[in-house]
Enzyme design. Sequence first.
Site, mmCIF file in Angstrom:
data_model
loop_
_atom_site.group_PDB
_atom_site.id
_atom_site.type_symbol
_atom_site.label_atom_id
_atom_site.label_comp_id
_atom_site.label_asym_id
_atom_site.label_seq_id
_atom_site.Cartn_x
_atom_site.Cartn_y
_atom_site.Cartn_z
ATOM 1 N N LYS A 271 0.740 -1.232 0.188
ATOM 2 C CA LYS A 271 0.039 -0.093 -0.090
ATOM 3 C C LYS A 271 0.972 1.274 0.135
ATOM 4 O O LYS A 271 2.005 1.150 0.515
ATOM 5 C CB LYS A 271 -0.763 0.001 1.335
ATOM 6 C CG LYS A 271 -2.050 -1.010 1.093
ATOM 7 C CD LYS A 271 -2.813 -0.808 2.535
ATOM 8 C CE LYS A 271 -3.970 -2.030 2.797
ATOM 9 N NZ LYS A 271 -4.788 -1.676 1.553
ATOM 10 N N ARG A 345 -10.073 -11.705 2.241
ATOM 11 C CA ARG A 345 -10.930 -12.816 1.751
ATOM 12 C C ARG A 345 -10.023 -14.152 1.918
ATOM 13 O O ARG A 345 -10.616 -15.183 2.018
ATOM 14 C CB ARG A 345 -11.525 -12.370 0.303
ATOM 15 C CG ARG A 345 -10.089 -12.258 -0.784
ATOM 16 C CD ARG A 345 -10.617 -11.337 -1.851
ATOM 17 N NE ARG A 345 -10.319 -10.159 -1.707
ATOM 18 C CZ ARG A 345 -11.223 -9.073 -2.701
ATOM 19 N NH1 ARG A 345 -11.537 -9.515 -3.638
ATOM 20 N NH2 ARG A 345 -11.317 -7.961 -2.284
HETATM 21 N N1 BES Z 1 -8.011 -3.991 4.435
HETATM 22 C C1 BES Z 1 -8.419 -3.557 3.240
HETATM 23 C C2 BES Z 1 -9.562 -2.901 2.801
HETATM 24 C C3 BES Z 1 -9.620 -1.443 3.501
HETATM 25 C C4 BES Z 1 -9.532 -0.353 2.734
HETATM 26 C C5 BES Z 1 -10.283 -1.291 4.737
HETATM 27 C C6 BES Z 1 -9.538 0.917 3.358
HETATM 28 C C7 BES Z 1 -10.604 -0.046 5.340
HETATM 29 C C8 BES Z 1 -10.333 1.298 4.540
HETATM 30 C C9 BES Z 1 -8.263 -4.837 2.078
HETATM 31 O O1 BES Z 1 -7.296 -5.682 2.845
HETATM 32 C C10 BES Z 1 -7.648 -4.387 0.982
HETATM 33 O O2 BES Z 1 -6.732 -4.040 0.848
HETATM 34 N N2 BES Z 1 -8.533 -4.549 0.092
HETATM 35 C C11 BES Z 1 -8.295 -4.082 -1.397
HETATM 36 C C12 BES Z 1 -8.580 -5.154 -2.289
HETATM 37 C C13 BES Z 1 -8.189 -4.964 -3.818
HETATM 38 C C14 BES Z 1 -6.555 -5.235 -3.736
HETATM 39 C C15 BES Z 1 -8.894 -5.944 -4.695
HETATM 40 C C16 BES Z 1 -8.749 -2.753 -1.656
HETATM 41 O O3 BES Z 1 -9.904 -2.484 -1.121
HETATM 42 O O4 BES Z 1 -8.133 -1.804 -2.137
HETATM 43 MN MN MN Z 2 -5.465 -5.660 2.167
#
Ligand code: BES
Ligand code: MN
Length: 491
Positions: A271, A345
């Site tokens: 990230k 997931r």
């Molecule tokens: N924990 C994150 C989702 C999240 C994002 C929670 C912002 C709270 C605030 C999750 O693990 C994630 O990174 N999801 C990705 C999925 C994508 C790579 C398909 C996302 O939402 O960008």
């Molecule tokens: Mn994530």
Amino acid sequence: MSLALSVRAADFASLDTPLLVLALPANATVDETLNALDRRAGGILRRTLERREFRGGRDEMLHLSSSVGGVERVLLVGMGKSEDRVASLRRAAALGARQAGKLGVKQLSFFVSGLTEQEAEATAVGLIAGAWDFRELKTPPPAEDRRDVLEEAVVLAGTPGAQRGVASGIAIGEGHSLARRLGMLPGNICTPEYLADTAREIAQRHGMTVTVLGRAEMERERMGSFLCVAQGTPQDPKLIILEHRRGPRDAKPVGLVGKGLCFDSGGISIKPAQGMEWMKFDMCGAAGVLGAMETIGRLQMPVNVVGLIGSTTNMPSGTAVKPGDVVQASNGKYIEIINTDAEGRLVLADVLAYAARYNPSAVIDAATLTGACVIALGHTATGVMGSDDALVQEVLDAAKRAGEPGWPLPLWDDYKELIKSDVADIKNSGGRPAGTITAALFLKEFAESYPWVHLDIAGTAYTESDLGTIPRGPTGVPVGTFVEFVRGRTR
Ligand code: BES
Ligand code: MN
Ligand code: ZN
């Protein structure tokens, strides 16, 4: 320390309190009850309302210092014109308690006219939420700068209904507070092991059974999906199971499942640095399960409930899972990893598959699963999807009663196209379109043997701005939804 809450008859003639929090609807006037109170406070209430200095709008607050003894200060809190008095009171109580904390009073008394049992419960939940504070990692200020902290609140109401309402409100509020504390604790303190220890402690206090699987046990269960997330971290991942069995022996349990990523860096699909510290909150689903189990235990609810938590951290390292890798989950399905940041997931896949062995009547999972859910619904509503329309509705109703509103998104097979893999049965990311729905459709592949609902709490489990009732940080969602759902099944 938690707020000490009690109920006392509303005898205004002899009321002594440093702060009276008075919740008022829009355009209230001084009636007979309030008249008695006003006399104790030196007539300040009538003067203020007659001059229309306070009109009772939603979130309106006015702090009055009275010059006579008894009631030293009065805080008027508006409930607005809303039809939903339960929700308005929960909010007014939270605002009042939070303001009391800021004023530095040790004790408050709360009054509203005609408090029902349900409203008393909401009031208690609100008072505890408003008094909640996270101080344990700050050095206390020097004595001369220190203010008192709010330690005690008394709800002024004489009825047995109010007594019962406050008692259950305390149980719910303490569940919320536990979840919020766990959420606020940083990733170096709140580890998977810490969550397991918390579960053990809850189990011990409430007579539940606890089972904790580590890496070795999960390898034996062939949980290749969960384990591929954990392969980048030296910390031992934990699958935590808490069982509360106070229902009929042969009654199928309700399953509550939580995502417990104690930190989500994204892994190899790392990230951006900006705001990455918020990802310590990626265990709020797990905190929600523990908070709900705390409440269910305190209330000794006559039901069978199994809480399941998948906990690890998502880290980049030489051993971390890579985009393109294929792993096999415990139900046999092959998964192509497209994006290592879609890790929640992967963890939940094996937890949901594991839940099947409890033969549950229903399973609800809560997860801070997708940024896309924050885009779709903002910070106002939890995304709700599931395999059974009646169960989805049951969960939406429970969420509404708890003051943690959810909203449905379509879980249509048409979207499955987006997560078809060239090399495996399914891939873990379908890209940006319908990101919340494709994440839920992925989970559905592992929750096939029971009715199931998924709560995407990415936008609702914590707040990045002060909400008035709640400071920046965890909100307590989804504790209320879980509790209300389980309670709904006991009626
Ligand atoms: N924990 C994150 C989702 C999240 C994002 C929670 C912002 C709270 C605030 C999750 O693990 C994630 O990174 N999801 C990705 C999925 C994508 C790579 C398909 C996302 O939402 O960008
Ligand atoms: Mn994530
Ligand atoms: Zn995550």
